[in-house]
Each structure stands twice: as structure tokens, then as C-alpha cells.
Design a protein around this motif. Structure first.
Motif, PDB file in Angstrom:
ATOM      1  N   ALA A 149      38.454  49.129  48.519  1.00  0.00           N
ATOM      2  CA  ALA A 149      37.289  49.673  47.810  1.00  0.00           C
ATOM      3  C   ALA A 149      37.679  50.222  46.444  1.00  0.00           C
ATOM      4  O   ALA A 149      36.948  50.056  45.455  1.00  0.00           O
ATOM      5  N   LEU A 150      38.833  50.881  46.377  1.00  0.00           N
ATOM      6  CA  LEU A 150      39.281  51.447  45.107  1.00  0.00           C
ATOM      7  C   LEU A 150      39.553  50.351  44.083  1.00  0.00           C
ATOM      8  O   LEU A 150      39.174  50.475  42.912  1.00  0.00           O
ATOM      9  N   ALA A 151      40.221  49.276  44.501  1.00  0.00           N
ATOM     10  CA  ALA A 151      40.539  48.193  43.575  1.00  0.00           C
ATOM     11  C   ALA A 151      39.274  47.583  42.992  1.00  0.00           C
ATOM     12  O   ALA A 151      39.211  47.272  41.791  1.00  0.00           O
ATOM     13  N   ARG A 152      38.251  47.434  43.806  1.00  0.00           N
ATOM     14  CA  ARG A 152      36.997  46.868  43.315  1.00  0.00           C
ATOM     15  C   ARG A 152      36.265  47.854  42.404  1.00  0.00           C
ATOM     16  O   ARG A 152      35.735  47.471  41.366  1.00  0.00           O
ATOM     17  N   GLY A 222      45.681  47.036  50.618  1.00  0.00           N
ATOM     18  CA  GLY A 222      44.250  47.116  50.343  1.00  0.00           C
ATOM     19  C   GLY A 222      43.939  46.917  48.876  1.00  0.00           C
ATOM     20  O   GLY A 222      42.977  46.212  48.512  1.00  0.00           O
ATOM     21  N   LEU A 223      44.737  47.528  48.008  1.00  0.00           N
ATOM     22  CA  LEU A 223      44.543  47.349  46.568  1.00  0.00           C
ATOM     23  C   LEU A 223      44.704  45.891  46.165  1.00  0.00           C
ATOM     24  O   LEU A 223      43.922  45.357  45.370  1.00  0.00           O
ATOM     25  N   TYR A 224      45.708  45.248  46.719  1.00  0.00           N
ATOM     26  CA  TYR A 224      45.951  43.840  46.387  1.00  0.00           C
ATOM     27  C   TYR A 224      44.779  42.967  46.839  1.00  0.00           C
ATOM     28  O   TYR A 224      44.301  42.107  46.083  1.00  0.00           O
ATOM     29  N   LEU A 225      44.318  43.182  48.060  1.00  0.00           N
ATOM     30  CA  LEU A 225      43.209  42.376  48.568  1.00  0.00           C
ATOM     31  C   LEU A 225      41.940  42.612  47.746  1.00  0.00           C
ATOM     32  O   LEU A 225      41.185  41.675  47.465  1.00  0.00           O
ATOM     33  N   GLY A 226      41.714  43.877  47.366  1.00  0.00           N
ATOM     34  CA  GLY A 226      40.534  44.181  46.553  1.00  0.00           C
ATOM     35  C   GLY A 226      40.617  43.557  45.177  1.00  0.00           C
ATOM     36  O   GLY A 226      39.638  43.002  44.667  1.00  0.00           O
TER      37      GLY A 226
END
Length: 235
Positions: A149-152, A222-226
Motif C-alpha cells: 500500500a505504501l509503494a502505491r 511488499g514495497l517491491y510488489l507495490g
């Protein structure tokens, strides 16, 4: 009044874009707190986990009291919150440490204190109705989802920035993990036959180290996936 000023969600998103490391710290802290709350709820509905009986059974398996000659002496008596804390740390592969201490009455001269700590993992030894892997997945999924969520929200791209931002996640997670090693500590004292016996139990101090690794790893995942999903959206 400008439209942006009346849109708190928009202001939060702009702040996250401008300071993603702060967002990562919030993801870390939020994941720890929400993970504890979810673990609490699962323990309440899990008929195989009871604070006192599960603790007694796990301690009995270690033989810690037989090793010190303290058969029949008091067992740790955790509150529900302390017990849930132990399960939460066990889900991070951090044991609960049981420490009996023995001293003569009144701390007389020459009296000796014996300390023989023993590590137990109640989650792995208890007959839980909810599979133990479910408890272990709670922090993993929360950290991964938070990083995603953060990456997006921060419009991150797949780059070295992910590593830089990802290091903010344990900054939010680990201080709470350290606090929990003291917050989830219980101590029981008895004084039979002139001997004072104190039995304490708390999460292992190694726990925050394991939590640092887990929060860093899955926060970055998670950051990478986002970031990757945002790149796919823009293609």
C-alpha cells in the motif's frame, strides 16, 4: 478554501509521497499493533490455547523445575494479555524464557541465588485448533500488505529507493518489539520452608532481532510488489 485543504486523505497521500520513509515507519508500527490485536482475537477463539493450562503444559515439557529441584514450586501465571504477547512473539520464532530464581529467606549473608533459564515456544507445543502457521502468517501478511500500500501511495518505482524506504519499516516495528519484552513479563513468588522462589517469564530478548529481520524482509517485499504493480498499471 482550496480543495486540497478540505481533503485530509489527499493531504496524507501527498505527505507519504514526499516522505515515504516516515510512511514506512508508520507501516512498521501499525503492523506490530494490528498484528498483536489480531493475535489476541485468534487466541480468544482458539479453544486449544488457554493462558494457564497451555503455559503449564509447555513448562512441564522443558523439565526446568526438575533440573533445579523445584518440583511443585509455583508456575508462571500470565494474564491474557501477557499470554497473547508470548504467542505473538512465538509466531515470530522468538521463544518465551522461563527463569526460576532461588534465594534464602531475607537475603541472609552467604545466601545464593540460582538462575536456570529455559526457553519454550508455546505456539509450537500447544494443541491449537487454529493451525500455528496462521499465527505466523499474521505479521507476514500485514507487513507485506503495508509495504504494498505504501509503494502505491508514494508512487515508488522499482529501484534502490525501495531498500532505502524499506529500512524504515523496522524503525517502527523494533522499538515496540523491545517494549513488549518488558510489557509481556510476568513474575510469581513463593516462600516455602524459608526459601524464596521467584519464577519469571517473558519473551526472549532475541525476539526483537528476529522481528527486525522479518519486518525488514517482508516490508521490502511488499514495497517491491507495490512498485511493480504501479509500473504494470502505467504500461
Amino acid at each position: 478554501m482550496p480543495e486540497q485543504a478540505s481533503d485530509p486523505v489527499g493531504r496524507v497521500r501527498e505527505y507519504v509521497r514526499d516522505a515515504p520513509v516516515i510512511g514506512a515507519i508508520l507501516v512498521g508500527g501499525g503492523s506490530y499493533l494490528l498484528g498483536f490485536v489480531l493475535t489476541y482475537l485468534f487466541v480468544l477463539i482458539d479453544g486449544g490455547l488457554d493462558a494457564q493450562s497451555s503455559t503449564d503444559a509447555a513448562v512441564a515439557e522443558t523439565g526446568v523445575f526438575q533440573q533445579t529441584g523445584l518440583v511443585g514450586f509455583p508456575q508462571p501465571e500470565p494474564t491474557t494479555m501477557e499470554f497473547v504477547g508470548w504467542i505473538f512473539y512465538n509466531a515470530h520464532f522468538a521463544d518465551t524464557v522461563i527463569t526460576p530464581r532461588v534465594a534464602s529467606r531475607g537475603g541472609q549473608a552467604g545466601a545464593q541465588t540460582q538462575t536456570a533459564p529455559e526457553s519454550i515456544n508455546i505456539l509450537s507445543t500447544a494443541s491449537t485448533q487454529i493451525p500455528s502457521v496462521v499465527y505466523q502468517l499474521i505479521p507476514v501478511l500485514l507487513l507485506t500488505a503495508g509495504g504494498y500500500a505504501l509503494a502505491r501511495a508514494a508512487h515508488l518505482a522499482v529501484s534502490r529507493d525501495i531498500l532505502r524506504v524499506g529500512l524504515g519499516v523496522p524503525i517502527g516495528y523494533v522499538p515496540l518489539a523491545l517494549l513488549g519484552t518488558f510489557l509481556f513479563r510476568t513474575s510469581t513468588t513463593a516462600e516455602p520452608e524459608g526459601i524464596e522462589v521467584t519464577v519469571s517469564a517473558s519473551p526472549s530478548l532475541v525476539g526483537p532481532v528476529a522481528m527486525a529481520v522479518i519486518s525488514t524482509l517482508f516490508g521490502i517485499v511488499g514495497l517491491y510488489l507495490g512498485a511493480q504493480s504501479r509500473g504494470a498499471d502505467s504500461d
